[in-house]
Design an enzyme around this catalytic site. Structure first.
Site, PDB file in Angstrom:
ATOM      1  N   ASN A 102       0.677  -1.309   0.316  1.00 15.04           N
ATOM      2  CA  ASN A 102      -0.274  -0.138  -0.035  1.00 15.04           C
ATOM      3  C   ASN A 102       1.153   1.247  -0.546  1.00 15.04           C
ATOM      4  O   ASN A 102       0.310   2.322  -0.485  1.00 15.04           O
ATOM      5  CB  ASN A 102      -0.802   0.236   1.536  1.00 15.04           C
ATOM      6  CG  ASN A 102      -2.110   1.367   1.361  1.00 15.04           C
ATOM      7  OD1 ASN A 102      -2.448   1.091   0.657  1.00 15.04           O
ATOM      8  ND2 ASN A 102      -1.394   2.238   2.203  1.00 15.04           N
ATOM      9  N   GLN A 168       5.074   6.606   5.613  1.00 16.93           N
ATOM     10  CA  GLN A 168       4.248   6.112   4.873  1.00 16.93           C
ATOM     11  C   GLN A 168       3.600   6.586   3.831  1.00 16.93           C
ATOM     12  O   GLN A 168       2.773   5.799   3.816  1.00 16.93           O
ATOM     13  CB  GLN A 168       3.792   4.687   5.243  1.00 16.93           C
ATOM     14  CG  GLN A 168       4.749   3.733   6.903  1.00 16.93           C
ATOM     15  CD  GLN A 168       3.587   2.840   7.819  1.00 16.93           C
ATOM     16  OE1 GLN A 168       3.013   3.932   8.252  1.00 16.93           O
ATOM     17  NE2 GLN A 168       3.868   1.863   8.128  1.00 16.93           N
ATOM     18  N   ASP A 170       1.760   6.561   0.053  1.00 16.59           N
ATOM     19  CA  ASP A 170       1.581   5.429  -0.323  1.00 16.59           C
ATOM     20  C   ASP A 170       1.467   5.646  -1.923  1.00 16.59           C
ATOM     21  O   ASP A 170       1.809   7.024  -2.269  1.00 16.59           O
ATOM     22  CB  ASP A 170      -0.479   5.990  -0.167  1.00 16.59           C
ATOM     23  CG  ASP A 170      -0.835   5.403   1.010  1.00 16.59           C
ATOM     24  OD1 ASP A 170      -0.650   5.550   2.011  1.00 16.59           O
ATOM     25  OD2 ASP A 170      -2.379   5.370   1.064  1.00 16.59           O
ATOM     26  N   ASP A 200      -1.327  -7.135   3.329  1.00 13.50           N
ATOM     27  CA  ASP A 200      -0.836  -5.953   4.433  1.00 13.50           C
ATOM     28  C   ASP A 200      -2.529  -4.669   3.894  1.00 13.50           C
ATOM     29  O   ASP A 200      -2.423  -4.352   3.274  1.00 13.50           O
ATOM     30  CB  ASP A 200      -0.014  -4.694   4.443  1.00 13.50           C
ATOM     31  CG  ASP A 200       0.157  -4.299   5.771  1.00 13.50           C
ATOM     32  OD1 ASP A 200      -0.366  -4.869   6.849  1.00 13.50           O
ATOM     33  OD2 ASP A 200       0.233  -2.838   5.837  1.00 13.50           O
ATOM     34  N   GLU A 242      -5.281  -8.698   4.928  1.00 11.69           N
ATOM     35  CA  GLU A 242      -5.713  -7.879   5.760  1.00 11.69           C
ATOM     36  C   GLU A 242      -6.777  -7.081   4.994  1.00 11.69           C
ATOM     37  O   GLU A 242      -6.868  -6.039   4.758  1.00 11.69           O
ATOM     38  CB  GLU A 242      -4.906  -7.534   6.434  1.00 11.69           C
ATOM     39  CG  GLU A 242      -5.277  -6.620   7.861  1.00 11.69           C
ATOM     40  CD  GLU A 242      -4.103  -5.106   8.347  1.00 11.69           C
ATOM     41  OE1 GLU A 242      -4.397  -4.996   9.610  1.00 11.69           O
ATOM     42  OE2 GLU A 242      -4.012  -4.766   7.161  1.00 11.69           O
ATOM     43  N   HIS A 311      -0.331  -9.710  15.343  1.00 15.02           N
ATOM     44  CA  HIS A 311       0.899  -8.525  16.079  1.00 15.02           C
ATOM     45  C   HIS A 311       0.909  -7.275  16.340  1.00 15.02           C
ATOM     46  O   HIS A 311       1.024  -6.398  17.051  1.00 15.02           O
ATOM     47  CB  HIS A 311       2.713  -8.642  15.256  1.00 15.02           C
ATOM     48  CG  HIS A 311       1.611  -8.174  13.952  1.00 15.02           C
ATOM     49  ND1 HIS A 311      -0.103  -8.601  12.873  1.00 15.02           N
ATOM     50  CD2 HIS A 311       1.854  -6.844  12.726  1.00 15.02           C
ATOM     51  CE1 HIS A 311       0.082  -8.010  12.065  1.00 15.02           C
ATOM     52  NE2 HIS A 311       0.998  -6.868  11.491  1.00 15.02           N
ATOM     53  N   ASP A 312      -0.597  -7.115  15.935  1.00 19.77           N
ATOM     54  CA  ASP A 312      -1.439  -5.850  16.221  1.00 19.77           C
ATOM     55  C   ASP A 312      -2.212  -5.736  17.580  1.00 19.77           C
ATOM     56  O   ASP A 312      -2.522  -6.640  17.980  1.00 19.77           O
ATOM     57  CB  ASP A 312      -2.108  -5.022  14.906  1.00 19.77           C
ATOM     58  CG  ASP A 312      -1.442  -4.529  13.863  1.00 19.77           C
ATOM     59  OD1 ASP A 312      -0.114  -4.077  14.115  1.00 19.77           O
ATOM     60  OD2 ASP A 312      -1.605  -4.869  12.763  1.00 19.77           O
TER      61      ASP A 312
HETATM   62  C1  NOJ Z   1      -1.468  -3.370   8.916  1.00 19.39           C
HETATM   63  C2  NOJ Z   1       0.475  -3.889  10.293  1.00 19.39           C
HETATM   64  O1  NOJ Z   1      -0.789  -5.334  10.997  1.00 19.39           O
HETATM   65  C3  NOJ Z   1       0.113  -3.228  10.720  1.00 19.39           C
HETATM   66  O2  NOJ Z   1       1.556  -4.351  12.112  1.00 19.39           O
HETATM   67  C4  NOJ Z   1       1.008  -2.218  10.148  1.00 19.39           C
HETATM   68  O3  NOJ Z   1       1.030  -1.113  10.626  1.00 19.39           O
HETATM   69  C5  NOJ Z   1       0.047  -1.538   9.431  1.00 19.39           C
HETATM   70  N1  NOJ Z   1      -0.259  -2.563   8.499  1.00 19.39           N
HETATM   71  C6  NOJ Z   1       0.722  -0.490   7.457  1.00 19.39           C
HETATM   72  O4  NOJ Z   1       2.322  -1.155   7.050  1.00 19.39           O
END
Ligand code: NOJ
Length: 550
Positions: A102, A168, A170, A200, A242, A311-312
């Site tokens: 992304n 980041q 886009d 992602d 995701e 992981h989030d």
């Molecule tokens: C989703 C990922 O799971 C997360 O860890 C990340 O910070 C964001 N996307 C941005 O890439």
């Protein structure tokens, strides 16, 4: 085995940098991971999902790449990665990697070139606006850590769009050159031997961002295009995405209106995740029953990926405010445990008070619900979190291998570790580690090995159809079944504390010498199904009937 390997896979996700450090520099690496493949094979996992492996300034744990065609030098080389693929394959383990396209890091040479001049060949690879966008302060994914989605770049003399952090930017998916490049990246890793990608942020990839429009349209066609490309390059490769969107939007991610599964193979089931947490908090299965009822039907080949932790943060944004508060009360009572006004930054064992019965119950439930289970590293030994670390880092501490210094993760000086190991309290590595549990048949690790082995003998869960058994149940108890070519499994889980007895005699005509294949204790012979006992926080996995191939 099903033709579609991913339907019956057990996925294990890990960050290379916190898993195992082979050279003592304090950062986990590929050779360290290779050394742990036998552990993973014994655990029974069949697919590893590696979090980002590319070079990165690491301002978002690698989700900010500077080179999609390489390996973070801290982890090793492309040669090491090829060796990992080979060694994993020898043990029947597939590897999928994070595909984070992304956005790039703002340090990526593409962005550096793009900002340097309007004439750069990469200028149009990103999303720009000449004037301050009116939706500049809308659509932030990380409220509190992120303050805008458009940032002015002085060098570029323009605003660039970033759905996530401002480092980041886009990529512009309306640009055919960007689409081609993504396909090239995908081809590169498939050619090396990965079995697919965890994609992602898919809803944002396909967003056709318009400055001033916080609800820009989406172009799903890119997903169809990408799927076709992936499948031509490698027939058995999989896209696990995701896409945390409203349930009614989910089917479009799997398929176009024709209904055949021609887009993403698998989606993480965020909706089920939130409902599972609510059900565990309330000790009431109703939210799970609703989730089973309300999830849209999937096209042929479509599959859910279930999870309790990743992981989030645990994202509770699809619950009502009242439901969210119920989960907070039970599992995130302190402000410090919560994050982004929507979630909890904790691991499962501490959330469940380190109560072994509840941990087993929760994972038995997740793994028995339809779809492909995804397990986060360290959960199999009941690791805890470190709330003194910022944000999501709390749940990204090094794997606890042994009683050795640094939990056996690394021989480096502790201050050189990528993140500190947990060395205090009941989740300290001196109490929770692989070495201790490996030799103990009663450990959580041994239980996970048994549970995963059992699941692999119950392919109905991954490949069959799962339904709620809708008969009167004592409070707190859920009964569901999975039916497939290989037969039928029946599952009884008691989310409450009170011992219960359930009557499933209506299944009697279908039963063929039913037996417990997994249970929290020895309940004796199953016998008739009219008086099945299940203890408080107990569970029973019963094979009801065998079909073809079992
Ligand atoms: C989703 C990922 O799971 C997360 O860890 C990340 O910070 C964001 N996307 C941005 O890439």
């Amino acid at each position: 085995m099903a033709d579609r390997w991913y339907s019956e896979a057990v996925v294990y996700c890990l960050d290379i940098d916190t898993y195992a450090d082979s050279d003592g520099d304090g950062v986990g690496d590929i050779r360290g991971l290779i050394g742990r493949l036998d552990y993973l094979a014994r655990l029974g996992v069949t697919c590893l999902w590696l979090h980002p492996i590319h070079p990165s300034p690491n301002r978002d744990d690698g989700y900010d790449a500077t080179d999609f065609y390489n390996i973070d030098p801290r982890f090793g080389t492309l040669g090491d990665f090829a060796e990992l693929l080979h060694q994993a394959q020898n043990r029947g383990i597939r590897i999928i990697i994070d595909l984070v396209v992304n956005h790039t890091s703002n340090e990526h040479p593409w962005f550096q070139s793009a900002r340097s001049s309007p004439d750069s060949p990469y200028r149009d690879w990103y999303v720009w606006a000449d004037h301050e966008p009116s939706d500049r302060h809308q659509g932030m994914v990380f409220p509190g850590e992120q303050h805008e989605t458009w940032t002015y770049d002085r060098t570029a003399k323009a605003w660039y769009y970033h759905r996530f952090y401002k480092f980041q930017p886009d990529l512009n998916f309306t640009n055919p050159a960007v689409r081609e490049e993504i396909k090239k990246i995908v081809s590169f890793w498939l050619q090396l031997g990965v079995s697919g990608f965890r994609m992602d942020a898919v809803p944002f990839i396909i967003e056709l961002t318009e400055s001033g429009n916080p609800n820009s349209p989406k172009d799903f066609e890119f997903l169809t295009e990408l799927r076709q490309h992936v499948q031509w390059r490698r027939g058995d490769a999989v896209l696990l995405a995701e896409a945390n969107v409203e349930p009614d939007q989910l089917p479009t991610f799997f398929a176009d209106s024709g209904g055949s599964g021609n887009r993403l193979h698998m989606l993480f089931d965020f909706m089920l995740n939130g409902r599972l947490m609510l059900a565990l908090a309330r000790q009431d299965p109703e939210p799970i029953i609703e989730a089973l009822r309300d999830t849209p039907a999937l096209p042929e080949g479509g599959q859910w990926a279930t999870f309790l932790r990743n992981h989030d943060e645990i994202d509770l944004s699809r619950l009502t405010a009242e439901q969210r508060n119920q989960v907070y009360e039970q599992f995130g009572p302190d402000e410090n445990m919560r994050i982004y006004d929507r979630g909890i930054r904790r691991r499962l064992a501490p959330m469940l008070g380190n109560d072994r019965r509840r941990i087993e119950l929760a994972y038995a439930l997740q793994f028995s619900l339809r779809g492909t289970p995804v397990l986060r590293y360290g959960e199999e030994i009941g690791m805890g979190e470190d709330l003194s670390l910022p944000g999501r880092e709390a749940i990204r501490t090094p794997m606890q291998w042994s009683y050795q210094p640094n939990a056996g993760f690394s021989t480096a000086d502790p201050e050189k570790l990528v993140r500190p190991v947990i060395d205090k309290g009941e989740f300290s590595y001196e109490k929770v580690n692989v070495t201790a549990q490996r030799s103990d048949q009663k450990s959580l690790l041994a239980w996970f090995e048994r549970m995963i082995r059992t699941l692999r003998e119950a392919p109905e869960v991954g490949s069959g159809s799962t339904t709620h058994i809708d008969v009167a149940m004592p409070p707190g108890v859920l009964a569901h079944r999975a039916d497939g070519r290989t037969g039928t499994m029946v599952f009884v889980h008691n989310l409450g504390t009170t011992d219960a007895e359930v009557d499933l005699s209506m299944l009697e005509p279908e039963a063929d010498l039913p037996i417990d294949v997994l249970a929290d204790r020895n309940y004796g012979e199953v016998g008739k199904l009219d008086r099945l006992k299940v203890a408080g926080y107990g569970y029973r996995w019963i094979r009801l009937r065998r079909g073809q191939g079992l």
